[in-house]
Design a protein around this motif. Structure first.
Motif, PDB file in Angstrom:
ATOM      1  N   LYS A   1       0.970  -1.334  -0.139  1.00 48.25           N
ATOM      2  CA  LYS A   1      -0.040   0.079   0.077  1.00 48.25           C
ATOM      3  C   LYS A   1       0.836   1.089   0.006  1.00 48.25           C
ATOM      4  O   LYS A   1       0.400   2.434   0.167  1.00 48.25           O
TER       5      LYS A   1
ATOM      6  N   LYS B   1      -6.231   9.226  -5.155  1.00 52.25           N
ATOM      7  CA  LYS B   1      -7.600   9.197  -4.565  1.00 52.25           C
ATOM      8  C   LYS B   1      -8.513   8.849  -5.387  1.00 52.25           C
ATOM      9  O   LYS B   1      -9.519   8.160  -5.047  1.00 52.25           O
TER      10      LYS B   1
ATOM     11  N   GLN C   1      -6.281   5.179  -0.079  1.00 52.17           N
ATOM     12  CA  GLN C   1      -5.993   4.147   0.601  1.00 52.17           C
ATOM     13  C   GLN C   1      -4.370   3.836   0.736  1.00 52.17           C
ATOM     14  O   GLN C   1      -3.893   2.997   1.219  1.00 52.17           O
TER      15      GLN C   1
ATOM     16  N   LYS D   1      -0.500  10.536   2.540  1.00 56.91           N
ATOM     17  CA  LYS D   1      -1.605   9.408   2.199  1.00 56.91           C
ATOM     18  C   LYS D   1      -2.423  10.245   0.931  1.00 56.91           C
ATOM     19  O   LYS D   1      -2.696  11.108   0.863  1.00 56.91           O
TER      20      LYS D   1
END
Length: 423
Positions: free
Chosen positions: A41, A360, A79, A76
Motif C-alpha cells: 500500500k 485518490k 488508501q 496519504k
C-alpha cells in the motif's frame, strides 16, 4: 518555463503554470501497477528538478511546496501511503539542467516498481527527454513549470513531429499546472503594446523553450500590429554580444525580448543589449525572471539597469488568489520562515496536490499507473491553491493569467496581473 526568485517587498510576492493516437490520457486500464511487493500500500512519487545553479532557489521552493502538500495530506492518497523522493536533473559543472542527468532521473523512476507519478521537469528541454522514457514505462508526469507548446500540442511554437514524438506508446502521460507559451507569448505582446513598443526585436536561445516561445511572441506581436523586426538565435557560449546589439540598434529597435533561459549566458546578453541598444526597453520571460538575472550579489546585471527590465511569469500577488491560495502563503511562511516565499512554491504544492487527488480518485486502483493517468486527464473544475482549473485532452491547464514583474534594487517585484490579449 523556468526561473524566478522574487523579493518580498511591502507586498508579499508569491503565487503562481495533439497526436492522432494521443488524443488524451484515456484508454483501458493498464495491467501495470506500482507496487514494491504483493499487496503493498506504499507508492512513490519522484520529482526531478535542477537543484544547482541559477535555478536552485526556485527548485528548492518547488520541493518545499511539494513536501508541504504531502505533509498536510498525512502522506496519504486515498488508501495508499505516499513516499516522496527528490532528484536533481542538474550538474555542478554547468550549473543547469543536464540531458544525461535528466535521462538518469527518469530511468531511476521508471525502474522503481513502486513509482506511481513523477513531478518534473522544470525546464521544457529537460521534459522533452524525460517524457518518452516515462511514457514507455506508463508513468504519469506532472510539470510544475514547463511552458513549451510542443510538449502537448502542435499549435504555433511547436516543431515538426511535436508532440507525437514524445509519446512513443501513442498514449498521453504528461500534464502541467502552468499555462503553455501561447499564453505567455500573448502576455508579452500585450505588455509591449501597452508600453508603447513599435519596433520590437526578438532573440532566442535556440532551445526547445526559447525557440517555441519566440514563435509565439512573434505571432502575438503581429496580431497586436507591431511585428518584430527580427527573431535571431544567440550563441550561449559567445564571449559577448556587442555585434548582436549593434545589429539590433541599427534596425532602430525600441524594445527587445530575450526568449530563453538566463543560464544560457543571459546576464552577459542583457548587459550588452542594454549598452548597445541604449534606448530600448528589455523584456524577458519566466526563463529569466529570477534573482540570478538581476541580483548583483548573485552574478546578475548591475542595478543601474533595473529600470530597463521587465519579465513575465504565471504568478500573481497573494491578494489575487482565492482563499485556498492565501491560506497556502500563510502556511508556507509559518513552516519555512517569513520572507522566504518564492512563487514557485505554490506550483510545487499544486503539482503534488493534483498527484494525490488523482490517486485518490482512482480509488482501489490508485496503485494502477494507467488508472491514475486517466484521472489526471479527467481533472475538471478542481478547486486548488491556484483557483479552480481543469486539464484538457492535451494535458494543458485552463489557467491563463500572467504576472508582470519589474526590477527594483536588484530584486524582482510584482507589478500587475496581465490578461493576455489575442489582438
Amino acid at each position: 518555463m523556468r526561473g524566478l526568485k522574487l523579493a518580498v517587498s511591502s507586498v508579499l510576492v508569491a503565487g503562481l503554470a495533439a497526436g492522432v493516437a494521443a488524443c488524451g490520457g484515456g484508454g483501458s486500464s493498464s495491467s501495470t501497477s506500482a507496487s514494491s511487493g504483493s499487496g503493498s500500500k506504499t507508492l512513490t512519487i519522484y520529482s526531478s528538478l535542477p537543484l544547482q545553479g541559477a535555478s536552485r532557489t526556485n527548485s528548492e521552493a518547488l520541493v518545499n511546496g511539494i513536501k508541504l502538500a504531502l505533509q498536510q495530506a498525512n502522506n496519504k492518497a486515498g488508501q495508499y501511503t505516499i513516499k516522496y523522493q527528490s532528484l536533481d536533473d542538474s550538474v555542478a559543472q554547468t550549473g543547469k539542467w543536464d540531458p544525461g542527468q535528466t535521462s538518469s532521473d527518469a530511468r531511476k523512476a521508471a525502474q522503481d516498481k513502486s513509482t506511481i507519478l513523477y513531478i518534473g521537469e522544470f525546464n521544457s528541454g529537460a521534459s522533452a527527454i524525460s517524457i518518452p522514457i516515462l511514457n514507455r514505462a506508463g508513468i504519469g508526469q506532472i510539470s510544475p513549470a514547463n511552458t513549451a507548446v510542443g510538449l502537448t500540442s502542435n499549435a504555433a511554437g511547436a516543431t515538426p513531429g511535436e508532440p507525437q514524438k514524445y509519446y512513443p506508446t501513442g498514449k498521453r502521460t504528461y500534464v502541467r499546472v502552468v499555462p503553455k507559451d501561447t499564453v505567455q507569448g500573448a502576455a508579452v505582446a500585450t505588455v509591449m503594446k501597452s508600453d508603447g513598443c513599435t519596433k520590437p526585436y526578438i532573440l532566442n536561445d535556440k532551445e526547445v523553450y526559447g525557440q517555441g516561445l519566440a514563435t509565439n511572441a512573434t505571432d502575438s506581436l503581429k496580431t497586436q500590429g507591431i511585428p518584430p523586426l527580427g527573431n535571431d538565435g544567440w550563441d550561449a557560449k559567445a564571449a559577448n554580444y556587442r555585434s548582436v546589439a549593434s545589429k539590433i540598434n541599427g534596425k532602430g529597435a525600441d524594445c527587445v525580448f530575450l526568449s530563453g533561459i538566463v543560464d544560457n549566458n543571459g546576464v552577459q546578453l542583457t548587459k550588452d543589449i542594454a549598452a548597445g541598444v541604449p534606448n530600448a526597453k528589455i523584456y524577458a520571460p519566466d526563463g529569466f525572471c529570477e534573482s540570478g538575472w538581476v541580483s548583483p550579489k548573485e552574478g546578475g546585471v548591475p542595478a543601474s539597469l533595473d529600470s530597463k527590465l521587465q519579465c513575465t511569469v504565471a504568478t500573481l500577488s497573494p491578494d489575487s488568489y482565492p482563499p485556498n491560495g492565501k491560506k497556502f502563503f500563510a502556511q508556507y511562511e509559518a513552516k519555512y520562515g517569513k520572507g522566504n516565499t518564492n512563487p514557485y512554491a505554490i506550483y510545487g504544492y499544486a503539482a503534488m496536490s493534483l498527484a494525490l487527488d488523482a490517486i485518490k480518485r482512482a480509488g482501489a486502483n490508485g496503485n494502477n499507473r494507467q488508472d491514475v493517468i486517466n484521472q489526471l486527464f479527467a481533472t475538471k473544475n478542481l478547486p486548488s491553491v491556484l483557483g479552480t482549473y481543469s486539464i484538457d485532452k492535451d494535458g494543458d491547464t485552463s489557467v491563463t493569467d500572467y504576472g508582470l514583474y519589474k526590477v527594483k534594487n536588484g530584486a524582482i517585484v510584482f507589478a500587475k496581473v496581465v490578461k493576455p490579449q489575442a489582438g
